[in-house]
Scaffold this motif. Sequence first.
Motif, PDB file in Angstrom:
ATOM      1  N   ILE A   3      -0.612  62.370  45.586  1.00  0.00           N
ATOM      2  CA  ILE A   3       0.304  63.496  45.456  1.00  0.00           C
ATOM      3  C   ILE A   3      -0.223  64.568  44.511  1.00  0.00           C
ATOM      4  N   ASP A   4      -0.910  64.172  43.436  1.00  0.00           N
ATOM      5  CA  ASP A   4      -1.421  65.162  42.495  1.00  0.00           C
ATOM      6  C   ASP A   4      -2.524  66.015  43.120  1.00  0.00           C
ATOM      7  N   VAL A   5      -3.382  65.408  43.909  1.00  0.00           N
ATOM      8  CA  VAL A   5      -4.440  66.162  44.586  1.00  0.00           C
ATOM      9  C   VAL A   5      -3.838  67.069  45.646  1.00  0.00           C
ATOM     10  N   ILE A   6      -2.876  66.560  46.385  1.00  0.00           N
ATOM     11  CA  ILE A   6      -2.245  67.351  47.441  1.00  0.00           C
ATOM     12  C   ILE A   6      -1.564  68.581  46.853  1.00  0.00           C
ATOM     13  N   ILE A   7      -0.827  68.408  45.773  1.00  0.00           N
ATOM     14  CA  ILE A   7      -0.149  69.543  45.138  1.00  0.00           C
ATOM     15  C   ILE A   7      -1.157  70.556  44.627  1.00  0.00           C
ATOM     16  N   LEU A   8      -2.221  70.087  43.977  1.00  0.00           N
ATOM     17  CA  LEU A   8      -3.256  70.983  43.457  1.00  0.00           C
ATOM     18  C   LEU A   8      -3.916  71.783  44.579  1.00  0.00           C
ATOM     19  N   VAL A   9      -4.278  71.122  45.652  1.00  0.00           N
ATOM     20  CA  VAL A   9      -4.938  71.800  46.772  1.00  0.00           C
ATOM     21  C   VAL A   9      -3.990  72.782  47.455  1.00  0.00           C
ATOM     22  N   VAL A  10      -2.744  72.399  47.644  1.00  0.00           N
ATOM     23  CA  VAL A  10      -1.771  73.297  48.287  1.00  0.00           C
ATOM     24  C   VAL A  10      -1.565  74.563  47.445  1.00  0.00           C
ATOM     25  N   ILE A  11      -1.442  74.404  46.138  1.00  0.00           N
ATOM     26  CA  ILE A  11      -1.274  75.572  45.263  1.00  0.00           C
ATOM     27  C   ILE A  11      -2.498  76.480  45.346  1.00  0.00           C
ATOM     28  N   LEU A  12      -3.688  75.900  45.299  1.00  0.00           N
ATOM     29  CA  LEU A  12      -4.904  76.715  45.354  1.00  0.00           C
ATOM     30  C   LEU A  12      -5.082  77.391  46.714  1.00  0.00           C
ATOM     31  N   ILE A  13      -4.740  76.700  47.797  1.00  0.00           N
ATOM     32  CA  ILE A  13      -4.807  77.324  49.130  1.00  0.00           C
ATOM     33  C   ILE A  13      -3.806  78.471  49.227  1.00  0.00           C
ATOM     34  N   PHE A  14      -2.613  78.271  48.684  1.00  0.00           N
ATOM     35  CA  PHE A  14      -1.610  79.346  48.675  1.00  0.00           C
ATOM     36  C   PHE A  14      -2.121  80.561  47.910  1.00  0.00           C
ATOM     37  N   VAL A  15      -2.758  80.334  46.777  1.00  0.00           N
ATOM     38  CA  VAL A  15      -3.299  81.449  45.976  1.00  0.00           C
ATOM     39  C   VAL A  15      -4.385  82.181  46.757  1.00  0.00           C
ATOM     40  N   VAL A  16      -5.271  81.440  47.401  1.00  0.00           N
ATOM     41  CA  VAL A  16      -6.353  82.068  48.171  1.00  0.00           C
ATOM     42  C   VAL A  16      -5.781  82.864  49.347  1.00  0.00           C
ATOM     43  N   MET A  17      -4.790  82.308  50.030  1.00  0.00           N
ATOM     44  CA  MET A  17      -4.207  83.005  51.177  1.00  0.00           C
ATOM     45  C   MET A  17      -3.402  84.224  50.748  1.00  0.00           C
ATOM     46  N   PHE A  18      -2.705  84.131  49.628  1.00  0.00           N
ATOM     47  CA  PHE A  18      -1.826  85.208  49.206  1.00  0.00           C
ATOM     48  C   PHE A  18      -2.584  86.335  48.500  1.00  0.00           C
ATOM     49  N   PHE A  19      -3.478  85.994  47.588  1.00  0.00           N
ATOM     50  CA  PHE A  19      -4.164  87.018  46.793  1.00  0.00           C
ATOM     51  C   PHE A  19      -5.524  87.414  47.356  1.00  0.00           C
ATOM     52  N   LYS A  20      -6.254  86.497  47.991  1.00  0.00           N
ATOM     53  CA  LYS A  20      -7.521  86.752  48.666  1.00  0.00           C
ATOM     54  C   LYS A  20      -8.603  87.323  47.752  1.00  0.00           C
ATOM     55  N   ARG A  21      -8.592  86.939  46.480  1.00  0.00           N
ATOM     56  CA  ARG A  21      -9.632  87.385  45.559  1.00  0.00           C
ATOM     57  C   ARG A  21     -10.150  86.190  44.781  1.00  0.00           C
ATOM     58  N   PHE A  22     -11.437  86.224  44.497  1.00  0.00           N
ATOM     59  CA  PHE A  22     -12.056  85.148  43.732  1.00  0.00           C
ATOM     60  C   PHE A  22     -11.470  85.061  42.331  1.00  0.00           C
TER      61      PHE A  22
END
Length: 104
Positions: A3-22
């Motif tokens: 669950i901790d890895v899943i939450i971390l990855v989901v948050i980071l994917i959301f950030v990449v999709m929403f903000f689209k900046r390194f």
Amino acid sequence: MYIDVIILVVILIFVVMFFKRFSSFCLALGIIETFLRIVSFIKNHIPLKDVAIILNKYIPDNIFAIIDSYTKGILNTCIKWVFVFFMCCFLFYITKVFMKKKKI
């Protein structure tokens, strides 16, 4: 559980999709790491043992703890170095903002 890895990855994917900046990715990773370290400090210094036990069970100390719990060997070392690279980028972006004295 994962669950901790899943939450971390989901948050980071959301950030990449929403903000689209390194820079947004690096800042989000730094924010997550800072949050985990603050919660770790609280759970180590809280006088309520029941709350500390629950926090120890469900919330990792930092991202290195997540990496260590799911990988071993050379993969572990490589992922840690990638994380250190992102933390250096995070430090660069925070320093850049601080030097420009802009409000976040």
